[in-house]
Write a protein that holds these residues in place. Structure first.
Motif, PDB file in Angstrom:
ATOM      1  N   ASN A  48       3.097   5.246  14.083  1.00 52.04           N
ATOM      2  CA  ASN A  48       3.370   4.478  12.865  1.00 52.04           C
ATOM      3  C   ASN A  48       2.119   3.750  12.404  1.00 52.04           C
ATOM      4  OD1 ASN A  48       6.548   3.654  14.264  1.00 52.04           O
ATOM      5  ND2 ASN A  48       6.159   5.075  12.608  1.00 52.04           N
ATOM      6  N   GLY A  49       1.875   3.805  11.107  1.00 54.85           N
ATOM      7  CA  GLY A  49       0.745   3.075  10.540  1.00 54.85           C
ATOM      8  C   GLY A  49      -0.594   3.762  10.695  1.00 54.85           C
ATOM      9  N   GLY A  51      -1.788   6.329   9.124  1.00 58.64           N
ATOM     10  CA  GLY A  51      -2.401   6.755   7.866  1.00 58.64           C
ATOM     11  C   GLY A  51      -1.878   8.082   7.345  1.00 58.64           C
ATOM     12  N   LYS A  52      -0.769   8.577   7.902  1.00 54.70           N
ATOM     13  CA  LYS A  52      -0.243   9.898   7.518  1.00 54.70           C
ATOM     14  C   LYS A  52       0.207   9.918   6.061  1.00 54.70           C
ATOM     15  CE  LYS A  52       2.928   9.745  10.750  1.00 54.70           C
ATOM     16  NZ  LYS A  52       2.644   8.420  11.343  1.00 54.70           N
ATOM     17  N   THR A  53       1.058   8.937   5.697  1.00 57.41           N
ATOM     18  CA  THR A  53       1.572   8.917   4.323  1.00 57.41           C
ATOM     19  C   THR A  53       0.444   8.661   3.330  1.00 57.41           C
ATOM     20  OG1 THR A  53       3.731   8.207   5.104  1.00 57.41           O
ATOM     21  CG2 THR A  53       3.265   7.803   2.782  1.00 57.41           C
ATOM     22  N   THR A  54      -0.512   7.828   3.725  1.00 56.06           N
ATOM     23  CA  THR A  54      -1.670   7.574   2.861  1.00 56.06           C
ATOM     24  C   THR A  54      -2.414   8.879   2.609  1.00 56.06           C
ATOM     25  OG1 THR A  54      -1.865   5.346   3.775  1.00 56.06           O
ATOM     26  CG2 THR A  54      -3.812   6.239   2.657  1.00 56.06           C
TER      27      THR A  54
HETATM   28  N1  LIG Z   1       0.087   0.313  -0.670  1.00 55.01           N
HETATM   29  C1  LIG Z   1      -0.450  -0.238   0.422  1.00 55.01           C
HETATM   30  N2  LIG Z   1      -1.031  -1.453   0.399  1.00 55.01           N
HETATM   31  C2  LIG Z   1      -1.581  -2.009   1.489  1.00 55.01           C
HETATM   32  N3  LIG Z   1      -1.624  -1.413   2.697  1.00 55.01           N
HETATM   33  C3  LIG Z   1      -1.081  -0.201   2.806  1.00 55.01           C
HETATM   34  C4  LIG Z   1      -0.458   0.449   1.689  1.00 55.01           C
HETATM   35  N4  LIG Z   1      -0.001   1.662   2.102  1.00 55.01           N
HETATM   36  C5  LIG Z   1      -0.321   1.745   3.416  1.00 55.01           C
HETATM   37  N5  LIG Z   1      -0.956   0.640   3.841  1.00 55.01           N
HETATM   38  C6  LIG Z   1      -1.480   0.405   5.210  1.00 55.01           C
HETATM   39  O1  LIG Z   1      -2.244   1.536   5.585  1.00 55.01           O
HETATM   40  C7  LIG Z   1      -2.010   1.882   6.944  1.00 55.01           C
HETATM   41  C8  LIG Z   1      -1.524   3.305   7.022  1.00 55.01           C
HETATM   42  O2  LIG Z   1      -0.207   3.381   6.481  1.00 55.01           O
HETATM   43  P1  LIG Z   1       0.593   4.745   6.308  1.00 55.01           P
HETATM   44  O3  LIG Z   1       1.843   4.423   5.577  1.00 55.01           O
HETATM   45  O4  LIG Z   1      -0.299   5.755   5.730  1.00 55.01           O
HETATM   46  O5  LIG Z   1       0.905   5.112   7.815  1.00 55.01           O
HETATM   47  P2  LIG Z   1       1.842   6.267   8.415  1.00 55.01           P
HETATM   48  O6  LIG Z   1       1.018   7.003   9.398  1.00 55.01           O
HETATM   49  O7  LIG Z   1       2.471   7.026   7.310  1.00 55.01           O
HETATM   50  O8  LIG Z   1       2.939   5.432   9.204  1.00 55.01           O
HETATM   51  P3  LIG Z   1       4.519   5.713   9.451  1.00 55.01           P
HETATM   52  O9  LIG Z   1       4.623   6.616  10.645  1.00 55.01           O
HETATM   53  O10 LIG Z   1       5.054   4.358   9.762  1.00 55.01           O
HETATM   54  O11 LIG Z   1       5.083   6.315   8.200  1.00 55.01           O
HETATM   55  C9  LIG Z   1      -1.031   0.858   7.475  1.00 55.01           C
HETATM   56  O12 LIG Z   1      -1.763  -0.157   8.122  1.00 55.01           O
HETATM   57  C10 LIG Z   1      -0.368   0.323   6.228  1.00 55.01           C
HETATM   58  O13 LIG Z   1       0.048  -0.993   6.420  1.00 55.01           O
END
Ligand SMILES: Nc1ncnc2c1ncn2[C@@H]1O[C@H](COP(=O)(O)OP(=O)(O)OP(=O)(O)O)[C@@H](O)[C@H]1O
Ligand SMILES: [Mg+2]
Length: 313
Positions: A48-49, A51-54
């Motif tokens: 989690n967190g 950066g996948k969704t980013t």
């Molecule tokens: N719009 C935003 N504004 C500020 N910080 C963000 C934003 N989107 C993501 N983040 C931060 O960027 C980092 C990566 O987030 P992301 O959502 O890409 O993770 P993830 O791998 O998809 O996690 P998960 O498994 O929980 O879905 C995290 O620290 C998150 O808090």
């Protein structure tokens, strides 16, 4: 970082070059280089967190990068985003449908929204995701797994070459996961390239050909799943003479990296099936084993090892 060789010279379907995204002070993605080959199922793994969704949002042009760029089908998305998206289907987290409409009618709505022209594919995509028999039922009666498959059906309507799925198996029970896995393999069999983000290692191990592991915005390993698992094929041994053992092991071409963990302890990268050969080679050189233990790790162990916080390693 660890990067196993990709044995293919075709143009990648998806390629990111030094892709970075900063949210204020937080660096969510740091110079990420990914390469996904045609027809492969690629697992983008991270806690989690990570950066996948980013990364997915940047790939689909929903966010703009702080640095670097994305190419889809060899085209730079900065100049060719609409063409790239015409050839890409995506299922992001939190898709919703009209609960009072049937699965089929929901797909009719999706087809109409995307400008029409793909109504003729509705029957085909329902078949592909295994919802034909339930296509007339109202969506509100669907299980979570069926909803996810309906979302994939919607993403397939315009017959994309690349499918991007953000955590598609989240919340599914084992049967739902198995159905989803079979669906993904079917899509790959039909020639689609699939990019799936997940934090579920067993799933990725069973469903994907290649994997990229991301931790705190950095891609720390990438390569074929089989080689990632193989990379973790290590034997731990205690020997009578570690210096002599190191010398002997360096002469064996199927032995990989050898590390010395103590005065008489070694970790040796080698296939477990060759343990007997290994001990014979050592004995022939007057090195004897007092202990030999395979450390055969799954992708899950490997993932946990590479993604655990530094202070716990
Ligand atoms: N719009 C935003 N504004 C500020 N910080 C963000 C934003 N989107 C993501 N983040 C931060 O960027 C980092 C990566 O987030 P992301 O959502 O890409 O993770 P993830 O791998 O998809 O996690 P998960 O498994 O929980 O879905 C995290 O620290 C998150 O808090
Ligand atoms: Mg996410």
């Amino acid at each position: 970082m660890i990067r196993a060789a990709m044995h293919n010279s075709e143009v990648p379907v998806l390629k990111t070059s030094r892709l970075s995204k900063r949210f204020g002070k937080r660096l969510a993605l740091a110079e990420v280089d990914l390469e996904i080959r045609p027809g492969r199922v690629y697992g983008f793994l991270g806690p989690n967190g990570a950066g996948k969704t980013t990364a997915i949002s940047l790939i689909l042009g929903l966010l703009s990068p702080t640095g670097g760029h994305v190419e889809l089908f060899g085209l730079d998305t900065r100049n060719h985003l609409s063409e790239c998206l015409r050839r890409t289907g995506a299922v992001l987290e939190g898709v919703s449908f009209y609960p009072h409409l049937s699965g089929r009618d929901n797909l009719r709505v999706c087809a109409a929204i995307s400008g029409g022209g793909c109504e003729s594919r509705i029957g085909e995509v329902l078949e592909l995701v295994g919802l034909t028999a339930r296509a007339r039922d109202k969506e509100r009666g669907y299980s979570l797994g069926m909803r996810q498959r309906l979302a994939v059906a919607a993403a397939l309507l315009h017959d994309p070459e690349l499918l991007v799925l953000d955590e598609p198996t989240n919340g599914l029970d084992p049967a739902g996961m198995r159905d989803f896995r079979e669906l993904v393999r079917r899509l790959a069999g039909a020639g689609k390239t699939v990019f799936i983000s997940s934090h579920l290692l067993n799933e990725v191990e069973q469903m994907c050909d290649d994997v990229g592991i991301i931790k705190e915005g950095h891609v720390i390993a990438e390569g074929p799943v089989a080689e990632m698992v193989h990379q973790a094929d290590v034997m731990e041994m205690t020997v009578t003479n570690a210096d002599a053992a190191l010398e002997v092991l360096s002469q064996i071409d199927w032995v990989g990296l050898v590390t010395r963990d103590g005065s008489d302890r070694l970790s040796v990268e080698a296939p477990r099936a060759r343990a007997a050969e290994l001990s014979r080679a050592l004995a022939e050189n007057q090195v004897y084993l007092s202990e030999l233990r395979p450390r055969e790790t799954t992708l899950e162990d490997f993932f946990l090892e590479v993604t655990s916080p530094e202070d716990k390693r």
